[in-house]
Design a protein around this motif. Structure first.
Motif, PDB file in Angstrom:
ATOM      1  N   MET A   1       0.847  -1.175   0.000  1.00 27.16           N
ATOM      2  CA  MET A   1       0.000   0.000   0.000  1.00 27.16           C
ATOM      3  C   MET A   1       0.885   1.227   0.000  1.00 27.16           C
ATOM      4  SD  MET A   1      -2.691   1.491   2.657  1.00 27.16           S
ATOM      5  CE  MET A   1      -3.191   3.098   2.157  1.00 27.16           C
ATOM      6  N   ASN A   2       0.635   2.109  -0.909  1.00 23.86           N
ATOM      7  CA  ASN A   2       1.380   3.362  -0.932  1.00 23.86           C
ATOM      8  C   ASN A   2       0.727   4.367  -0.003  1.00 23.86           C
ATOM      9  OD1 ASN A   2       3.291   2.565  -2.839  1.00 23.86           O
ATOM     10  ND2 ASN A   2       1.893   2.993  -4.504  1.00 23.86           N
TER      11      ASN A   2
ATOM     12  N   ILE B   1       1.780   6.615   8.777  1.00 27.12           N
ATOM     13  CA  ILE B   1       2.988   6.326   7.988  1.00 27.12           C
ATOM     14  C   ILE B   1       3.560   4.965   8.383  1.00 27.12           C
ATOM     15  CG2 ILE B   1       5.368   7.059   7.562  1.00 27.12           C
ATOM     16  CD1 ILE B   1       4.292   9.990   7.876  1.00 27.12           C
ATOM     17  N   LEU B   2       3.590   4.664   9.674  1.00 26.76           N
ATOM     18  CA  LEU B   2       4.102   3.382  10.153  1.00 26.76           C
ATOM     19  C   LEU B   2       3.256   2.220   9.640  1.00 26.76           C
ATOM     20  CD1 LEU B   2       5.922   1.628  11.909  1.00 26.76           C
ATOM     21  CD2 LEU B   2       4.590   2.345  13.895  1.00 26.76           C
ATOM     22  N   ILE B   3       1.936   2.359   9.694  1.00 29.63           N
ATOM     23  CA  ILE B   3       1.046   1.303   9.194  1.00 29.63           C
ATOM     24  C   ILE B   3       1.285   1.080   7.703  1.00 29.63           C
ATOM     25  CG2 ILE B   3      -1.375   0.784   8.665  1.00 29.63           C
ATOM     26  CD1 ILE B   3      -2.068   2.080  11.409  1.00 29.63           C
ATOM     27  N   CYS B   4       1.402   2.147   6.944  1.00 30.20           N
ATOM     28  CA  CYS B   4       1.653   2.016   5.498  1.00 30.20           C
ATOM     29  C   CYS B   4       2.998   1.355   5.232  1.00 30.20           C
ATOM     30  CB  CYS B   4       1.588   3.380   4.819  1.00 30.20           C
ATOM     31  SG  CYS B   4      -0.070   4.075   4.750  1.00 30.20           S
ATOM     32  N   ALA B   5       4.023   1.717   6.010  1.00 31.04           N
ATOM     33  CA  ALA B   5       5.348   1.112   5.838  1.00 31.04           C
ATOM     34  C   ALA B   5       5.308  -0.388   6.113  1.00 31.04           C
ATOM     35  CB  ALA B   5       6.356   1.797   6.752  1.00 31.04           C
ATOM     36  N   LEU B   6       4.613  -0.789   7.163  1.00 29.77           N
ATOM     37  CA  LEU B   6       4.489  -2.214   7.448  1.00 29.77           C
ATOM     38  C   LEU B   6       3.795  -2.943   6.308  1.00 29.77           C
ATOM     39  CD1 LEU B   6       3.530  -2.084  11.236  1.00 29.77           C
ATOM     40  CD2 LEU B   6       5.626  -3.067  10.271  1.00 29.77           C
TER      41      LEU B   6
ATOM     42  N   ASP C   1       3.694  -2.045   3.186  1.00 28.39           N
ATOM     43  CA  ASP C   1       4.611  -2.071   2.038  1.00 28.39           C
ATOM     44  C   ASP C   1       5.643  -3.181   2.169  1.00 28.39           C
ATOM     45  OD1 ASP C   1       3.339   0.029   0.764  1.00 28.39           O
ATOM     46  OD2 ASP C   1       4.795   1.543   1.405  1.00 28.39           O
ATOM     47  N   LEU C   2       5.994  -3.523   3.409  1.00 23.87           N
ATOM     48  CA  LEU C   2       6.943  -4.611   3.660  1.00 23.87           C
ATOM     49  C   LEU C   2       6.276  -5.982   3.675  1.00 23.87           C
ATOM     50  CD1 LEU C   2       9.071  -2.956   6.481  1.00 23.87           C
ATOM     51  CD2 LEU C   2       9.781  -3.407   4.107  1.00 23.87           C
ATOM     52  N   GLY C   3       4.960  -6.005   3.479  1.00 23.30           N
ATOM     53  CA  GLY C   3       4.229  -7.258   3.479  1.00 23.30           C
ATOM     54  C   GLY C   3       3.938  -7.782   4.872  1.00 23.30           C
ATOM     55  N   GLN C   4       4.081  -6.930   5.879  1.00 21.82           N
ATOM     56  CA  GLN C   4       3.811  -7.332   7.257  1.00 21.82           C
ATOM     57  C   GLN C   4       2.422  -6.844   7.657  1.00 21.82           C
ATOM     58  OE1 GLN C   4       6.908  -5.833   9.780  1.00 21.82           O
ATOM     59  NE2 GLN C   4       8.530  -6.734   8.549  1.00 21.82           N
ATOM     60  N   PRO C   5       1.695  -7.655   8.402  1.00 23.42           N
ATOM     61  CA  PRO C   5       0.377  -7.211   8.844  1.00 23.42           C
ATOM     62  C   PRO C   5       0.523  -6.093   9.880  1.00 23.42           C
ATOM     63  CG  PRO C   5       0.920  -9.292   9.878  1.00 23.42           C
ATOM     64  CD  PRO C   5       2.019  -8.996   8.890  1.00 23.42           C
ATOM     65  N   PRO C   6      -0.191  -4.983   9.702  1.00 19.31           N
ATOM     66  CA  PRO C   6      -0.074  -3.877  10.651  1.00 19.31           C
ATOM     67  C   PRO C   6      -0.933  -4.104  11.896  1.00 19.31           C
ATOM     68  CG  PRO C   6      -1.530  -3.238   8.877  1.00 19.31           C
ATOM     69  CD  PRO C   6      -1.029  -4.624   8.553  1.00 19.31           C
ATOM     70  N   THR C   7      -0.505  -5.039  12.716  1.00 17.40           N
ATOM     71  CA  THR C   7      -1.212  -5.350  13.959  1.00 17.40           C
ATOM     72  C   THR C   7      -0.630  -4.502  15.094  1.00 17.40           C
ATOM     73  OG1 THR C   7       0.341  -7.100  14.499  1.00 17.40           O
ATOM     74  CG2 THR C   7      -1.620  -7.745  13.234  1.00 17.40           C
ATOM     75  N   LEU C   8      -1.333  -4.460  16.211  1.00 14.89           N
ATOM     76  CA  LEU C   8      -0.821  -3.714  17.362  1.00 14.89           C
ATOM     77  C   LEU C   8       0.576  -4.180  17.782  1.00 14.89           C
ATOM     78  CD1 LEU C   8      -3.976  -3.098  19.577  1.00 14.89           C
ATOM     79  CD2 LEU C   8      -2.440  -1.369  18.633  1.00 14.89           C
ATOM     80  N   PRO C   9       0.843  -5.488  17.881  1.00 14.29           N
ATOM     81  CA  PRO C   9       2.200  -5.905  18.262  1.00 14.29           C
ATOM     82  C   PRO C   9       3.271  -5.445  17.260  1.00 14.29           C
ATOM     83  CG  PRO C   9       0.684  -7.721  18.605  1.00 14.29           C
ATOM     84  CD  PRO C   9      -0.077  -6.651  17.868  1.00 14.29           C
TER      85      PRO C   9
ATOM     86  N   LEU D   1     -10.451  -3.552  19.039  1.00 13.89           N
ATOM     87  CA  LEU D   1      -9.422  -3.992  18.114  1.00 13.89           C
ATOM     88  C   LEU D   1      -8.603  -5.081  18.793  1.00 13.89           C
ATOM     89  CD1 LEU D   1      -8.068  -3.468  15.373  1.00 13.89           C
ATOM     90  CD2 LEU D   1      -6.542  -1.903  16.547  1.00 13.89           C
ATOM     91  N   GLY D   2      -8.600  -6.252  18.205  1.00 12.44           N
ATOM     92  CA  GLY D   2      -7.833  -7.358  18.778  1.00 12.44           C
ATOM     93  C   GLY D   2      -6.346  -7.180  18.547  1.00 12.44           C
ATOM     94  N   GLU D   3      -5.550  -7.776  19.403  1.00 12.87           N
ATOM     95  CA  GLU D   3      -4.091  -7.651  19.314  1.00 12.87           C
ATOM     96  C   GLU D   3      -3.545  -8.136  17.974  1.00 12.87           C
ATOM     97  OE1 GLU D   3      -1.454  -6.555  21.550  1.00 12.87           O
ATOM     98  OE2 GLU D   3      -3.176  -5.477  22.342  1.00 12.87           O
ATOM     99  N   ASP D   4      -4.122  -9.193  17.430  1.00 12.80           N
ATOM    100  CA  ASP D   4      -3.587  -9.762  16.201  1.00 12.80           C
ATOM    101  C   ASP D   4      -4.411  -9.406  14.966  1.00 12.80           C
ATOM    102  OD1 ASP D   4      -1.387 -10.983  17.452  1.00 12.80           O
ATOM    103  OD2 ASP D   4      -2.658 -12.631  18.119  1.00 12.80           O
ATOM    104  N   GLU D   5      -5.382  -8.537  15.139  1.00 15.17           N
ATOM    105  CA  GLU D   5      -6.208  -8.097  14.020  1.00 15.17           C
ATOM    106  C   GLU D   5      -5.511  -6.917  13.339  1.00 15.17           C
ATOM    107  OE1 GLU D   5     -10.583  -6.114  13.331  1.00 15.17           O
ATOM    108  OE2 GLU D   5     -10.206  -7.267  15.141  1.00 15.17           O
ATOM    109  N   PRO D   6      -5.223  -7.024  12.039  1.00 16.48           N
ATOM    110  CA  PRO D   6      -4.524  -5.913  11.382  1.00 16.48           C
ATOM    111  C   PRO D   6      -5.412  -4.678  11.236  1.00 16.48           C
ATOM    112  CG  PRO D   6      -4.995  -7.661   9.806  1.00 16.48           C
ATOM    113  CD  PRO D   6      -5.464  -8.136  11.146  1.00 16.48           C
ATOM    114  N   PHE D   7      -4.769  -3.518  11.310  1.00 11.13           N
ATOM    115  CA  PHE D   7      -5.469  -2.269  11.025  1.00 11.13           C
ATOM    116  C   PHE D   7      -5.889  -2.268   9.570  1.00 11.13           C
ATOM    117  CE2 PHE D   7      -2.697  -0.916  14.545  1.00 11.13           C
ATOM    118  CZ  PHE D   7      -3.637  -0.324  15.360  1.00 11.13           C
TER     119      PHE D   7
END
Length: 83
Positions: A1-2, A21-26, A28-36, A68-74
């Motif tokens: 996601m840009n 910005i942090l959520i978008c960066a995650l 972009d790296l293919g990582q789920p933007p979860t709270l952890p 919002l669950g801990e492992d649920e992505p934004f």
């Protein structure tokens, strides 16, 4: 996601803009933007993170799933939904 540069036109707080910005960066790296995942990179305290989350939800940038669950992505909404 840009990252959508319109986040800067929203005039959100520094913390909320940084979180977006942090959520978008995650994403972009293919990582789920979860709270952890976000916490691992967040430089502020838990209170500032939670304020940023609430602000982005209130402004329509993030989906407003409660609680919002801990492992649920934004989920980032389209800029047309931002207020």
């Amino acid at each position: 996601m840009n990252m959508d540069r319109d986040i800067f036109n929203l005039k959100a707080s520094t913390e909320a803009t940084s979180l977006y910005i942090l959520i978008c960066a995650l994403m972009d790296l293919g990582q789920p933007p979860t709270l952890p995942q976000v916490r691992a990179k967040w430089t502020g305290d838990e209170e500032s993170l939670q304020r940023a989350v609430r602000e982005l939800m209130r402004r329509g940038v993030l989906e407003t799933a409660h609680p919002l669950g801990e492992d649920e992505p934004f989920s980032v909404r389209s800029r047309e939904d931002w207020t």
